[in-house]
Structure formats: C-alpha cells, structure tokens
Design a protein around this motif. Structure first.
Motif, PDB file in Angstrom:
ATOM      1  N   THR A   1       0.810  -1.215   0.000  1.00  0.00           N
ATOM      2  CA  THR A   1       0.000   0.000   0.000  1.00  0.00           C
ATOM      3  C   THR A   1       0.843   1.264   0.000  1.00  0.00           C
ATOM      4  N   GLY A   2       1.980   1.242   0.693  1.00  0.00           N
ATOM      5  CA  GLY A   2       2.802   2.438   0.832  1.00  0.00           C
ATOM      6  C   GLY A   2       3.160   3.086  -0.489  1.00  0.00           C
ATOM      7  N   HIS A   3       3.395   2.276  -1.525  1.00  0.00           N
ATOM      8  CA  HIS A   3       3.787   2.805  -2.830  1.00  0.00           C
ATOM      9  C   HIS A   3       2.628   2.761  -3.826  1.00  0.00           C
ATOM     10  N   LEU A   4       1.482   2.297  -3.384  1.00  0.00           N
ATOM     11  CA  LEU A   4       0.384   2.043  -4.309  1.00  0.00           C
ATOM     12  C   LEU A   4      -0.122   3.311  -4.977  1.00  0.00           C
ATOM     13  N   ASN A   5      -0.370   4.359  -4.206  1.00  0.00           N
ATOM     14  CA  ASN A   5      -0.903   5.590  -4.782  1.00  0.00           C
ATOM     15  C   ASN A   5       0.057   6.200  -5.792  1.00  0.00           C
ATOM     16  N   GLU A   6       1.368   6.152  -5.495  1.00  0.00           N
ATOM     17  CA  GLU A   6       2.350   6.669  -6.436  1.00  0.00           C
ATOM     18  C   GLU A   6       2.328   5.868  -7.739  1.00  0.00           C
ATOM     19  N   LEU A   7       2.218   4.547  -7.604  1.00  0.00           N
ATOM     20  CA  LEU A   7       2.187   3.695  -8.794  1.00  0.00           C
ATOM     21  C   LEU A   7       0.934   3.952  -9.620  1.00  0.00           C
ATOM     22  N   LYS A   8      -0.207   4.099  -8.949  1.00  0.00           N
ATOM     23  CA  LYS A   8      -1.460   4.369  -9.655  1.00  0.00           C
ATOM     24  C   LYS A   8      -1.380   5.690 -10.401  1.00  0.00           C
ATOM     25  N   ASP A   9      -0.834   6.718  -9.738  1.00  0.00           N
ATOM     26  CA  ASP A   9      -0.716   8.031 -10.391  1.00  0.00           C
ATOM     27  C   ASP A   9       0.204   7.952 -11.598  1.00  0.00           C
ATOM     28  N   ALA A  10       1.327   7.236 -11.448  1.00  0.00           N
ATOM     29  CA  ALA A  10       2.268   7.097 -12.562  1.00  0.00           C
ATOM     30  C   ALA A  10       1.633   6.337 -13.713  1.00  0.00           C
ATOM     31  N   LEU A  11       0.875   5.297 -13.379  1.00  0.00           N
ATOM     32  CA  LEU A  11       0.222   4.500 -14.410  1.00  0.00           C
ATOM     33  C   LEU A  11      -0.807   5.316 -15.164  1.00  0.00           C
ATOM     34  N   VAL A  12      -1.633   6.057 -14.425  1.00  0.00           N
ATOM     35  CA  VAL A  12      -2.670   6.871 -15.062  1.00  0.00           C
ATOM     36  C   VAL A  12      -2.044   7.933 -15.956  1.00  0.00           C
ATOM     37  N   SER A  13      -1.016   8.633 -15.441  1.00  0.00           N
ATOM     38  CA  SER A  13      -0.420   9.722 -16.212  1.00  0.00           C
ATOM     39  C   SER A  13       0.327   9.216 -17.434  1.00  0.00           C
ATOM     40  N   THR A  14       0.952   8.044 -17.304  1.00  0.00           N
ATOM     41  CA  THR A  14       1.777   7.546 -18.408  1.00  0.00           C
ATOM     42  C   THR A  14       0.972   6.756 -19.432  1.00  0.00           C
TER      43      THR A  14
END
Length: 350
Positions: free
Chosen positions: A108-121
């Motif tokens: 979970t700790g890195h989940l939001n960052e990964l989701k944001d990166a995935l959406v933006s990229t």
C-alpha cells in the motif's frame, strides 16, 4: 466537422503515434528526426514542433542522445521515464485494477504513487482518459479483501526485507510469536518471500534455531539490516521446490495423501478451482458429490480450510485426520453450547 477540427484531430492522432513510436524505440536507442519525417510524411520543422508540444504541452519527458548510425552521428529522441510496453486501453485498465486489488496490503505504501504514474503515463498521454473513465471505474469496483491495520508500517518492513533479499545480507528482526504471545529477536538470512491471500511471509535461515523458518511479515515489529554481514545463498535451496507440497506457507516435511468428499452443493466450485498443484478429481458419485485427492504437508493449515466448508466436506483418509476434525468440531460445538446456555439463563432471569 470544420477544417480546423479536422486538423486538430489529425495532429492529436499524430502526436499519440509519435509517442508510441518513441516508446517502442526507446530500448533500442530512440528515433531520429528523419525517421519521424519519413514515418509521418511531414516536414522537419513540423517534427520539431510536434516534439516541442509533446515535451512542453503534454509534459512527456523526452531525452536527446547522440548515436552513431552506419558511421554517422545522429540525434535520437527517447522517453526519459524509460520504456513502457505498448498496451491497449483494455489491458491498461486491467493493470490499473490489479493495483487496486493490493489496497490494504504490504504494498500500500507505494500504491498511490504507482497508480498516479500508471494513469499519467498509460492513460493521459496514450489514450483519452474520458473514454476510459478510470476514476468512475474505480468508484464502481468494490474489493472484498482482508486489509492490514497498519499497511504503511508493514510495507516499510517489507521493503527492507526485499532489499536484504537482493543483496543477500542478514537482518535482525523483532518478531511476535502468536502461540507464546511474546516478542522475540532473531537474526535471519532471507531466502525468499511467499504471498498467500495478500499476506506476505519471509522464508529464511534462522541462526538461533539453525533451521529454515517462516515468518509472517505483518508480525515483524522491526527490521535491522546487517548490511556488512552478507551470506552465500545456498545452491541446493529452491523456494518453489521447498514449498511444492505445502498446503499453505508451512513446510513440516511430512507429505500425506488426503482424500476428501465434497457433497453436491459445492462440487461445482471444487471442480472449477485448483486449491493445490497435487489436486486430483478421483471420482464423481451418482448423487453429485465428488472425491478429491491431495498429496500435501502443512496439515495444520489445511484443517482451518476444511472448517470453512462446514458440513459440505468429509475427510475420508487418513483416519487420524478424521479424528482430528471430529475433535475440532467438538471444540467448536462446546464454545457455542456454552454461549447458548448463557443466553438461555439471561433470558430466564429477564
């Protein structure tokens, strides 16, 4: 459609295609301006305008690097963030939803960052986010999963263990032992990680016990890396082989042949799922029930799984497991009989 609208649509399509091409060519050193001119049949000035729009307006970071192609020095354009595989909107959405499934886990700790990166990229620059509507989709997906009380803290322990696995150094852990209800300190040589229903377990050589042990990561209270104390990963240890016969995460070394009878109410569910690699459908009976065989160890974990099936499963073999399940059922019955007795007394007194 007006002429301006047609030009804008054509430009938008070309920009997306350029981004996709640069993305695909990034692992191979990028793409030249001449290649873009030939591919999209536009002038050199237009290519530079498109690259400027991609970098500044769409905010897709590009990198220029010099390469020698057939002996000639040329400038190539690559993605700064690295290569991303070409994904359709459908596949990108599946990847997005798979991240949602990890909510409340050690990741979970890195989940939001990964989701944001995935959406933006994947979404913002490659596809129309309005058509994908990822936020709307997220609000219409409900996941029924066990979640950790403090996923960020567990995630911090998890990250330290992953690093120790990569570099092969020892760690000292503070570990809460369930059966004794005590916190202990162990020095462990990490061999691998196991994931079961989003719960992570560390497999390693415990120096105190001088044996391989399994530690549940969310019961590790702290991790102290011994970065200067590296160890040699044993060449004769294979994690998959070590866990091959385990029903869950425990390997007690005793492999048993188990035969279970599932009644007609749940037979279709059992036939549609593989609960263990050794699972064999031995017989389908006239009343719709089935007999399934397993060859496993870690029977203690299997007992809790059997309890979940209630009266829809019967242990046929071995005999000692039948006796153990009877004792377990009697213990559960005593708990509820006691509660019912107390409830009856309270009702009479009222």
């Amino acid at each position: 459609m007006t002429e301006r609208a047609k030009k804008d649509a054509t430009k938008g399509l070309r920009l997306n295609m350029i981004i996709d091409l640069i993305n695909k060519r990034t692992p191979y050193g990028g793409v030249t301006v001449n290649e873009l001119m030939d591919k999209f049949e536009v002038a050199e000035r237009q290519v530079y305008r498109d690259l400027n729009t991609i970098a500044n307006d769409l905010r897709v970071p590009l990198v220029k690097q010099e390469r020698h192609i057939e002996g000639i020095k040329k400038t190539c354009y690559c993605l700064e963030v690295g290569y991303l595989p070409s994904l359709s909107p459908e596949k990108a959405t599946v990847l997005f939803l798979s991240l949602l499934q990890q909510k409340g886990s050690a990741l979970t700790g890195h989940l939001n960052e990964l989701k944001d990166a995935l959406v933006s990229t994947l979404f913002k620059y490659h596809y129309n986010p309005k058509e994908l509507a990822v936020e709307k989709l997220q609000n219409r997906i409900h996941l029924v999963e066990e979640t950790l009380v403090e996923p960020e803290q567990v995630g911090e322990m998890f990250s330290k263990l992953v690093q120790a696995l990569k570099v092969c150094y020892r760690v000292k852990i503070k570990y809460f032992v369930t059966h004794s209800q005590k916190e202990t300190e162990r020095v462990v040589e990490p061999y691998g990680l196991i994931c079961k229903r989003q719960n992570w377990y560390l497999v390693g050589q415990c120096l105190e016990r001088n044996a391989i042990r399994v530690f549940r990561v969310d019961q590790i209270r702290d991790v102290f890396p011994y970065t200067s104390e590296t160890f040699q990963y044993p060449t004769d240890f294979d994690l998959k082989e070590y866990m091959a016969h385990s029903w869950g995460v425990m390997n007690d070394g005793e492999v048993c042949q188990i035969r279970l009878k599932f009644n007609h109410r749940v037979a279709h569910r059992v036939k549609n799922l593989i609960y263990h690699p050794s699972q064999v459908l031995e017989e389908e009976l006239p009343d719709g029930s089935i007999i399934v065989g397993f060859r496993v160890c870690g029977i203690t974990e299997m007992k809790t799984w059997l309890v979940q099936w209630g009266d829809t499963v019967e242990v046929l073999e071995p005999g000692w497991l039948r006796e153990d399940m009877c004792k377990l059922a009697e213990g559960i019955l005593r708990v509820y009989q006691g509660e019912l007795g107390d409830f009856s007394n309270r009702k009479v007194e009222a």
